[in-house]
Design an enzyme around this catalytic site. Structure first.
Site, short mmCIF file in Angstrom:
data_model
loop_
_atom_site.label_atom_id
_atom_site.label_comp_id
_atom_site.label_asym_id
_atom_site.label_seq_id
_atom_site.Cartn_x
_atom_site.Cartn_y
_atom_site.Cartn_z
N ASP A 114 0.84 -1.20 0.00
CA ASP A 114 0.00 0.00 0.00
C ASP A 114 0.88 1.25 0.00
O ASP A 114 2.04 1.22 0.42
CB ASP A 114 -0.90 0.02 1.24
CG ASP A 114 -1.87 -1.15 1.26
OD1 ASP A 114 -2.16 -1.70 0.18
OD2 ASP A 114 -2.33 -1.51 2.36
N LYS A 115 0.30 2.34 -0.43
CA LYS A 115 1.03 3.60 -0.53
C LYS A 115 1.70 3.99 0.79
O LYS A 115 2.84 4.48 0.80
CB LYS A 115 0.09 4.71 -0.99
CG LYS A 115 0.76 6.05 -1.22
CD LYS A 115 -0.25 7.06 -1.75
CE LYS A 115 0.37 8.43 -1.92
NZ LYS A 115 -0.60 9.43 -2.42
#
Length: 245
Positions: A114-115
């Site tokens: 995930d970012k």
């Protein structure tokens, strides 16, 4: 392969830059100077000498990245910086001699983080290895260091080991846990569903405040690798990764 294309794939410079280097005689191929950009070379056997270092073409490359937060696990993105942007930045740093001579075409991240998730990310152009690592049938273990907003109750943590409901058709597969402190633990899973780790902790009433992947299969994040940096995998790491899946 044309010499100028070959040198570009070795990441020695742009097409224009390598033409100038050839003209100046700064690049030797198989010990020879004075070659023209459109001359042909056998990329499988050619040895390139530049700035005191020898380069050879390799069909597959393998990088370990300590992914930072704020960067997306993609080859391209219209809004955010990608892990491939970071890779290309470091490959283009001519003072970083360890990364000379490495082709950058067709490289992609194996899986995604995930970012806002940090830690181990494998970048390669080896599609077969990527497929094996990501195949549900291979049950490749991925270990994460997790910090939460509230105290982790050991009995609740045990639920993650047998499987919890995260809104999918089936419960999550069996996992491994290790409590480290009141609000931190290690979680090892063999799946890779969207936001899985965060959703698993939500299922036991906790919010993940920090998430870091520390291993994938036999590959363990190098503790000496700063966040946002990359390095090539060692031969031993590649062999271990390939032989254990």
């Amino acid at each position: 392969m044309r010499i100028d294309r070959f040198l570009c794939e070795l990441n020695i410079g742009s097409r224009r830059e390598v033409k100038e280097l050839l003209k100046k005689g700064e690049i030797l191929i198989n010990g020879k100077k004075g070659l023209k950009p459109d001359d042909k070379v056998d990329e499988l056997t050619a040895v390139v000498s530049y700035r005191g270092k020898e380069f050879r073409y390799r069909p597959y490359v393998y990088y370990m990245m300590n992914k930072p937060a704020g960067v997306v696990s993609a080859t391209e993105d219209l809004r955010d910086k990608t892990v491939l942007d970071l890779l290309k930045e470091q490959l283009s740093q001519h003072d970083n001699k360890d990364l000379y001579g490495i082709p950058s075409d067709d490289i992609f991240p194996v899986g995604r983080l995930d970012k806002d998730t940090v830690g181990l990310l494998l970048l390669t152009n080896d599609g077969a290895l990527s497929h094996r690592l990501l195949s549900p049938a291979k049950h490749v273990k991925k270990c994460y260091y997790v910090e939460t907003d509230l105290t982790i109750v050991p009995e609740e943590l045990k639920k993650l080991e047998i499987g919890v409901d995260i809104g999918e058709k089936a419960l999550t597969k069996e996992a491994e846990t290790k409590l480290l402190s009141e609000k931190s633990c290690l979680l090892t899973i063999t799946e890779g569903k969207f936001h899985q780790v965060k959703r698993m902790f939500q299922a036991i009433g906790l919010t993940v405040t920090y998430l870091k992947r520390v291993s994938m299969g036999s590959l363990v994040l190098d503790e000496d690798l700063p966040e946002g940096r990359i390095r090539e995998l060692t031969e031993e790491e590649v062999n271990s990764l390939c032989s254990n899946i």
